[in-house]
Motif scaffolding. Structure first.
Motif, PDB file in Angstrom:
ATOM      1  N   GLU A   6       0.842  -1.200   0.000  1.00 17.94           N
ATOM      2  CA  GLU A   6       0.000   0.000   0.000  1.00 17.94           C
ATOM      3  C   GLU A   6       0.874   1.247   0.000  1.00 17.94           C
ATOM      4  OE1 GLU A   6      -3.470   0.169   2.434  1.00 17.94           O
ATOM      5  OE2 GLU A   6      -3.691  -2.002   2.405  1.00 17.94           O
ATOM      6  N   THR A   7       0.317   2.347  -0.478  1.00 16.63           N
ATOM      7  CA  THR A   7       1.068   3.586  -0.602  1.00 16.63           C
ATOM      8  C   THR A   7       1.032   4.389   0.696  1.00 16.63           C
ATOM      9  OG1 THR A   7      -0.836   4.859  -1.361  1.00 16.63           O
ATOM     10  CG2 THR A   7       0.472   3.713  -3.051  1.00 16.63           C
ATOM     11  N   THR A   8       1.886   5.411   0.743  1.00 16.62           N
ATOM     12  CA  THR A   8       1.899   6.289   1.905  1.00 16.62           C
ATOM     13  C   THR A   8       0.564   7.023   2.042  1.00 16.62           C
ATOM     14  OG1 THR A   8       2.976   7.997   0.557  1.00 16.62           O
ATOM     15  CG2 THR A   8       4.399   6.639   1.946  1.00 16.62           C
ATOM     16  N   ILE A   9      -0.045   7.401   0.925  1.00 16.21           N
ATOM     17  CA  ILE A   9      -1.340   8.094   0.959  1.00 16.21           C
ATOM     18  C   ILE A   9      -2.425   7.180   1.523  1.00 16.21           C
ATOM     19  CG2 ILE A   9      -3.141   9.155  -0.474  1.00 16.21           C
ATOM     20  CD1 ILE A   9      -0.624  10.869  -0.122  1.00 16.21           C
ATOM     21  N   GLU A  10      -2.464   5.931   1.074  1.00 15.93           N
ATOM     22  CA  GLU A  10      -3.446   4.971   1.605  1.00 15.93           C
ATOM     23  C   GLU A  10      -3.249   4.770   3.102  1.00 15.93           C
ATOM     24  OE1 GLU A  10      -4.219   2.050  -2.211  1.00 15.93           O
ATOM     25  OE2 GLU A  10      -2.298   1.881  -1.154  1.00 15.93           O
ATOM     26  N   THR A  11      -1.992   4.725   3.533  1.00 10.26           N
ATOM     27  CA  THR A  11      -1.702   4.551   4.959  1.00 10.26           C
ATOM     28  C   THR A  11      -2.138   5.778   5.747  1.00 10.26           C
ATOM     29  OG1 THR A  11       0.158   3.116   4.395  1.00 10.26           O
ATOM     30  CG2 THR A  11       0.108   3.998   6.624  1.00 10.26           C
ATOM     31  N   LEU A  12      -1.897   6.973   5.213  1.00  9.24           N
ATOM     32  CA  LEU A  12      -2.353   8.198   5.890  1.00  9.24           C
ATOM     33  C   LEU A  12      -3.872   8.232   6.016  1.00  9.24           C
ATOM     34  CD1 LEU A  12      -0.078  11.018   4.439  1.00  9.24           C
ATOM     35  CD2 LEU A  12      -0.237  10.279   6.812  1.00  9.24           C
ATOM     36  N   PHE A  13      -4.590   7.852   4.962  1.00  8.25           N
ATOM     37  CA  PHE A  13      -6.047   7.830   5.016  1.00  8.25           C
ATOM     38  C   PHE A  13      -6.564   6.809   6.023  1.00  8.25           C
ATOM     39  CE2 PHE A  13      -6.502   9.551   0.438  1.00  8.25           C
ATOM     40  CZ  PHE A  13      -6.465  10.850   0.911  1.00  8.25           C
ATOM     41  N   SER A  14      -5.868   5.687   6.160  1.00  8.68           N
ATOM     42  CA  SER A  14      -6.302   4.630   7.075  1.00  8.68           C
ATOM     43  C   SER A  14      -5.895   4.903   8.516  1.00  8.68           C
ATOM     44  CB  SER A  14      -5.728   3.281   6.656  1.00  8.68           C
ATOM     45  OG  SER A  14      -6.227   2.891   5.408  1.00  8.68           O
ATOM     46  N   CYS A  15      -4.660   5.345   8.724  1.00  9.65           N
ATOM     47  CA  CYS A  15      -4.097   5.423  10.079  1.00  9.65           C
ATOM     48  C   CYS A  15      -3.865   6.830  10.592  1.00  9.65           C
ATOM     49  CB  CYS A  15      -2.758   4.677  10.119  1.00  9.65           C
ATOM     50  SG  CYS A  15      -2.885   2.939   9.692  1.00  9.65           S
ATOM     51  N   GLY A  16      -3.876   7.810   9.717  1.00 10.92           N
ATOM     52  CA  GLY A  16      -3.540   9.157  10.142  1.00 10.92           C
ATOM     53  C   GLY A  16      -2.037   9.351  10.170  1.00 10.92           C
ATOM     54  N   ASP A  17      -1.611  10.527  10.626  1.00 13.25           N
ATOM     55  CA  ASP A  17      -0.187  10.835  10.691  1.00 13.25           C
ATOM     56  C   ASP A  17       0.511   9.928  11.689  1.00 13.25           C
ATOM     57  OD1 ASP A  17       0.036  12.949   8.842  1.00 13.25           O
ATOM     58  OD2 ASP A  17      -0.829  14.336  10.296  1.00 13.25           O
ATOM     59  N   PRO A  18       1.733   9.508  11.372  1.00 14.89           N
ATOM     60  CA  PRO A  18       2.494   8.703  12.325  1.00 14.89           C
ATOM     61  C   PRO A  18       2.967   9.566  13.498  1.00 14.89           C
ATOM     62  CG  PRO A  18       3.830   9.195  10.407  1.00 14.89           C
ATOM     63  CD  PRO A  18       2.453   9.720  10.121  1.00 14.89           C
ATOM     64  N   SER A  19       3.392   8.918  14.562  1.00 12.74           N
ATOM     65  CA  SER A  19       3.945   9.627  15.709  1.00 12.74           C
ATOM     66  C   SER A  19       5.247  10.314  15.340  1.00 12.74           C
ATOM     67  CB  SER A  19       4.213   8.644  16.857  1.00 12.74           C
ATOM     68  OG  SER A  19       3.074   7.875  17.131  1.00 12.74           O
ATOM     69  N   PHE A  20       6.003   9.675  14.450  1.00 13.70           N
ATOM     70  CA  PHE A  20       7.309  10.190  14.038  1.00 13.70           C
ATOM     71  C   PHE A  20       7.651   9.632  12.668  1.00 13.70           C
ATOM     72  CE2 PHE A  20      11.993   9.772  13.957  1.00 13.70           C
ATOM     73  CZ  PHE A  20      12.354  11.092  14.137  1.00 13.70           C
ATOM     74  N   ARG A  21       8.326  10.433  11.854  1.00 17.81           N
ATOM     75  CA  ARG A  21       8.810   9.974  10.543  1.00 17.81           C
ATOM     76  C   ARG A  21      10.323  10.101  10.502  1.00 17.81           C
ATOM     77  NH1 ARG A  21       4.711  12.701   6.135  1.00 17.81           N
ATOM     78  NH2 ARG A  21       2.839  12.061   7.217  1.00 17.81           N
ATOM     79  N   GLU A  22      10.960   9.071   9.964  1.00 18.01           N
ATOM     80  CA  GLU A  22      12.410   9.075   9.822  1.00 18.01           C
ATOM     81  C   GLU A  22      12.724   8.847   8.345  1.00 18.01           C
ATOM     82  OE1 GLU A  22      15.950   6.669  12.020  1.00 18.01           O
ATOM     83  OE2 GLU A  22      14.273   5.470  11.306  1.00 18.01           O
ATOM     84  N   ILE A  23      13.398   9.809   7.718  1.00 16.46           N
ATOM     85  CA  ILE A  23      13.777   9.663   6.318  1.00 16.46           C
ATOM     86  C   ILE A  23      15.198   9.120   6.280  1.00 16.46           C
ATOM     87  CG2 ILE A  23      14.165  10.844   4.133  1.00 16.46           C
ATOM     88  CD1 ILE A  23      11.986  12.822   4.976  1.00 16.46           C
ATOM     89  N   LEU A  24      15.329   7.878   5.830  1.00 14.82           N
ATOM     90  CA  LEU A  24      16.637   7.235   5.779  1.00 14.82           C
ATOM     91  C   LEU A  24      17.393   7.613   4.517  1.00 14.82           C
ATOM     92  CD1 LEU A  24      15.587   3.723   7.079  1.00 14.82           C
ATOM     93  CD2 LEU A  24      16.597   5.593   8.369  1.00 14.82           C
ATOM     94  N   ASN A  25      16.673   7.752   3.416  1.00 16.29           N
ATOM     95  CA  ASN A  25      17.268   8.172   2.152  1.00 16.29           C
ATOM     96  C   ASN A  25      16.243   9.036   1.443  1.00 16.29           C
ATOM     97  OD1 ASN A  25      18.644   8.537  -0.211  1.00 16.29           O
ATOM     98  ND2 ASN A  25      18.681   6.387  -0.800  1.00 16.29           N
ATOM     99  N   PRO A  26      16.559  10.324   1.204  1.00 15.37           N
ATOM    100  CA  PRO A  26      15.566  11.205   0.580  1.00 15.37           C
ATOM    101  C   PRO A  26      15.289  10.907  -0.884  1.00 15.37           C
ATOM    102  CG  PRO A  26      17.626  12.374   0.928  1.00 15.37           C
ATOM    103  CD  PRO A  26      17.786  11.017   1.551  1.00 15.37           C
ATOM    104  N   GLY A  27      16.063  10.005  -1.503  1.00 17.03           N
ATOM    105  CA  GLY A  27      15.776   9.627  -2.877  1.00 17.03           C
ATOM    106  C   GLY A  27      16.630  10.291  -3.927  1.00 17.03           C
ATOM    107  N   PHE A  28      17.604  11.100  -3.514  1.00 23.67           N
ATOM    108  CA  PHE A  28      18.468  11.741  -4.508  1.00 23.67           C
ATOM    109  C   PHE A  28      19.409  10.718  -5.143  1.00 23.67           C
ATOM    110  CE2 PHE A  28      17.745  15.327  -1.433  1.00 23.67           C
ATOM    111  CZ  PHE A  28      16.768  15.931  -2.200  1.00 23.67           C
ATOM    112  N   ALA A  29      19.951   9.835  -4.326  1.00 22.58           N
ATOM    113  CA  ALA A  29      20.839   8.770  -4.808  1.00 22.58           C
ATOM    114  C   ALA A  29      20.270   7.444  -4.316  1.00 22.58           C
ATOM    115  CB  ALA A  29      22.261   8.969  -4.285  1.00 22.58           C
ATOM    116  N   GLY A  30      19.533   6.778  -5.165  1.00 21.34           N
ATOM    117  CA  GLY A  30      18.894   5.528  -4.767  1.00 21.34           C
ATOM    118  C   GLY A  30      17.434   5.745  -4.414  1.00 21.34           C
ATOM    119  N   PRO A  31      16.755   4.685  -3.997  1.00 21.41           N
ATOM    120  CA  PRO A  31      15.318   4.791  -3.704  1.00 21.41           C
ATOM    121  C   PRO A  31      15.046   5.581  -2.422  1.00 21.41           C
ATOM    122  CG  PRO A  31      16.114   2.622  -3.118  1.00 21.41           C
ATOM    123  CD  PRO A  31      17.257   3.331  -3.797  1.00 21.41           C
TER     124      PRO A  31
END
Length: 108
Positions: A37-62
């Motif tokens: 499922e996508t991040t949008i589907e997860t937001l619609f189902s669960c709401g905002d997470p308690s915390f988000r951690e971006i491990l790789n912003p996507g500039f080099a790699g996924p």
């Protein structure tokens, strides 16, 4: 001796058949999100997470993100990993604290 060997083989097959730390689904209130499922589907189902951690912003790699949902002192802290905007896996990271935030987007 033969019974012991059969028992050991059986127990090893159970250990490999079911991973202990990863899951394909996560329940937040009445909703369930599943792998793929996508991040949008997860937001619609669960709401905002308690915390988000971006491990790789996507500039080099996924693009890789971890979303943390705190399911309160009676539950666990769940980590949802998204790769390129799709849910890859769900793990637990210890016990939650305080009030549960795993009640679904409509109940927040």
């Amino acid at each position: 001796m033969k019974a012991l060997i059969v028992t050991v083989i059986f127990l090893l097959s159970l250990a490999y058949a079911s991973p202990a730390s990863a899951s394909d689904t996560f329940r937040c209130g009445p909703e369930i999100v599943a792998r793929g499922e996508t991040t949008i589907e997860t937001l619609f189902s669960c709401g905002d997470p308690s915390f988000r951690e971006i491990l790789n912003p996507g500039f080099a790699g996924p693009r890789v993100e971890n979303w943390f949902y705190n399911c309160g002192s009676g539950g666990f802290l769940h980590v949802l990993r998204f790769v390129e905007g799709r849910l890859q896996d769900v793990k637990t990271a210890g016990y939650g604290r305080g009030q549960s935030e795993c009640i679904g987007a409509l109940h927040r």
